[in-house]
Design a protein around this motif. Sequence first.
Motif, PDB file in Angstrom:
ATOM      1  N   ARG A  86       0.839  -1.195   0.000  1.00  0.00           N
ATOM      2  CA  ARG A  86       0.000   0.000   0.000  1.00  0.00           C
ATOM      3  C   ARG A  86       0.874   1.245   0.000  1.00  0.00           C
ATOM      4  O   ARG A  86       2.050   1.207   0.413  1.00  0.00           O
ATOM      5  N   PRO A  87       0.306   2.391  -0.444  1.00  0.00           N
ATOM      6  CA  PRO A  87       1.076   3.645  -0.382  1.00  0.00           C
ATOM      7  C   PRO A  87       1.352   4.051   1.061  1.00  0.00           C
ATOM      8  O   PRO A  87       0.575   3.753   1.968  1.00  0.00           O
ATOM      9  N   LEU A  88       2.470   4.713   1.252  1.00  0.00           N
ATOM     10  CA  LEU A  88       2.840   5.165   2.589  1.00  0.00           C
ATOM     11  C   LEU A  88       1.996   6.355   3.024  1.00  0.00           C
ATOM     12  O   LEU A  88       1.614   7.208   2.214  1.00  0.00           O
ATOM     13  N   LYS A  89       1.753   6.430   4.315  1.00  0.00           N
ATOM     14  CA  LYS A  89       1.096   7.587   4.903  1.00  0.00           C
ATOM     15  C   LYS A  89       2.141   8.671   5.166  1.00  0.00           C
ATOM     16  O   LYS A  89       3.342   8.374   5.278  1.00  0.00           O
ATOM     17  N   PRO A  90       1.710   9.961   5.254  1.00  0.00           N
ATOM     18  CA  PRO A  90       2.692  11.041   5.469  1.00  0.00           C
ATOM     19  C   PRO A  90       3.609  10.812   6.658  1.00  0.00           C
ATOM     20  O   PRO A  90       4.817  11.075   6.587  1.00  0.00           O
ATOM     21  N   GLU A  91       3.070  10.307   7.772  1.00  0.00           N
ATOM     22  CA  GLU A  91       3.911  10.090   8.951  1.00  0.00           C
ATOM     23  C   GLU A  91       4.907   8.947   8.724  1.00  0.00           C
ATOM     24  O   GLU A  91       5.963   8.900   9.355  1.00  0.00           O
ATOM     25  N   GLU A  92       4.588   8.029   7.822  1.00  0.00           N
ATOM     26  CA  GLU A  92       5.516   6.939   7.503  1.00  0.00           C
ATOM     27  C   GLU A  92       6.610   7.418   6.562  1.00  0.00           C
ATOM     28  O   GLU A  92       7.772   6.994   6.666  1.00  0.00           O
ATOM     29  N   ILE A  93       6.267   8.318   5.655  1.00  0.00           N
ATOM     30  CA  ILE A  93       7.264   8.888   4.753  1.00  0.00           C
ATOM     31  C   ILE A  93       8.321   9.655   5.539  1.00  0.00           C
ATOM     32  O   ILE A  93       9.498   9.698   5.163  1.00  0.00           O
TER      33      ILE A  93
END
Length: 335
Positions: A86-93
Amino acid sequence: MKTRYFILFLLCLVAFAACEKDIEVDLPPYESKIVVEGYIENDTYPTVFLSLNQSFSEGFNLQDIFDLDTATLIELLKNDPTIFNRPLKPEEIAIFDNFKSFIVMDALVVADDNTTKDTMGLYINPQIFLGDFMTPLIYKGTKFKGQIGGVYNLKIEHQGKEYTSQTSITKPFMPDSVWFEEEDDGTNTGDINSIISDDPSQRNYYAYFTRRIGPAPENAPKDKYFVKGRMGVWDDQIFQGKEKFEIPVLRGSGGNYDEKSTDEVSTRYKVNDSVVIKVCTMDNNSYWFWKTASSGTSSMSSPASTQTNIRGGALGVWCGYGVNYVGIRCAPQPK
């Protein structure tokens, strides 16, 4: 011999020291540009890696790579094993903030097959756990896969600029035969060769990549990813109208787990290794990128002489591959 070269070196120093006029070299001003490394293959989703070229004076800080918050990354994986899907969330980026000096994480990347538009999400590259820290994040599509004969467009928007490109997936080929020949020099290594058929009435462009797997029972991968071979890109002009031609499958370097080992920098293959050969075709524009690129592993520092099929001022390539795979075991020769 060494003394002679040392004396020559000293003479050169004296000559330069005797010059009264300083020599000044005007280098063109450095301009930061996006570097695109994108591809789409038959039966795969489009994938794009975006980086920034680096000036010779600055470069990038390798310590940024070593400072990656791997503990948090591993914890994320434990809590969500589907994170690669899945695409990363902003906090994961934000875990990858140390890479911002040379990796573009905030672009709008859209691929289309002239029917469906696919806004690509930013994903963790699974290869990061195999030691590929240079491309930890990739943009990946999910709405369509490449098909033979298809034409595919790419649009990238970043900091008010737009970059576009187009590529196609050409008809794949399979070698007529592939074989391993052990060298009789006591090194337990040998060469892989192939014979391919070519249609002399068409202009065709070829490439191969290899990935090695160690002997049983471990069968451990020796390469982190598929590596472009030393003679990994060519066009059918070398065939000079012949319908069949022998092509050596010389192993490249760049994806090895052990770069210091003597067998890791050779073009040969180890006896009892297994090798997966990724044989590809490509269109003219993609071919000329690879032909003129100084390195097949990354174009982060692409020279001005490298051709690109990206419009709008970016470097790099958007490449379509027609792909097949061939497996071979490097069996020892009967004694």
